[in-house]
Design a protein around this motif. Structure first.
Motif, short mmCIF file in Angstrom:
data_model
loop_
_atom_site.label_atom_id
_atom_site.label_comp_id
_atom_site.label_asym_id
_atom_site.label_seq_id
_atom_site.Cartn_x
_atom_site.Cartn_y
_atom_site.Cartn_z
N LEU A 170 42.57 34.98 46.28
CA LEU A 170 42.33 33.85 45.38
C LEU A 170 42.14 32.55 46.17
O LEU A 170 41.24 31.76 45.88
N LYS B 157 38.60 30.27 46.51
CA LYS B 157 38.67 28.97 45.85
C LYS B 157 37.60 28.05 46.41
O LYS B 157 37.46 27.90 47.63
N LYS C 271 46.75 39.47 46.84
CA LYS C 271 46.00 38.91 45.72
C LYS C 271 45.91 37.39 45.84
O LYS C 271 44.86 36.80 45.66
N SER C 272 47.02 36.75 46.20
CA SER C 272 47.02 35.29 46.34
C SER C 272 46.15 34.85 47.52
O SER C 272 45.49 33.81 47.45
N ILE D 187 37.35 37.27 39.88
CA ILE D 187 38.42 36.59 40.62
C ILE D 187 38.65 35.25 39.92
O ILE D 187 37.76 34.40 39.89
N GLY D 188 39.84 35.09 39.40
CA GLY D 188 40.11 33.91 38.57
C GLY D 188 39.31 34.02 37.29
O GLY D 188 39.38 35.01 36.59
#
Length: 105
Positions: free
Chosen positions: A18, A22, A14-15, A36-37
């Motif tokens: 992300l 970004k 998941k990280s 996402i976010g």
């Protein structure tokens, strides 16, 4: 988590997703999407970024399943369709009557 997208195995977190997304500007959503976010992205755009493959090489279903397993919120086209505006009786009557025909024809 290990996922297979377009017959290739990927170790996704998941990280990691992300971080990959970004700074990526979301494209216009015309089909399935992933939250996402705080941004809503088209599934194919997410798949292209995280796999570095052409969008034609994988299905939106493969990416949707992977994103859902990672805990992201996935939506299909029907859930994000705009609600049609209710028309007034005047607008309904005008639409039924049509536009006036030009004089002198």
């Amino acid at each position: 988590m290990r996922c297979v997208i377009a017959r290739f195995p990927f170790d996704l977190t998941k990280s990691g997703v992300l971080d990959s997304m970004k700074g990526i500007k979301p494209e216009t959503i015309t089909g399935e999407s992933v939250l996402i976010g705080r941004r809503q992205y088209p599934v194919k755009q997410v798949g292209e970024v995280i796999t570095r493959q052409d969008r034609r090489d994988f299905t939106s279903g493969e990416v949707t399943r992977a994103m859902a397993r990672l805990g992201f919120t996935c939506r299909n086209n029907q859930e994000i369709a705009p609600v049609p505006q209710a028309s007034t009786p005047l607008q309904t009557a005008s639409a039924l009557l049509g536009s006036p025909s030009p004089m002198g024809l």
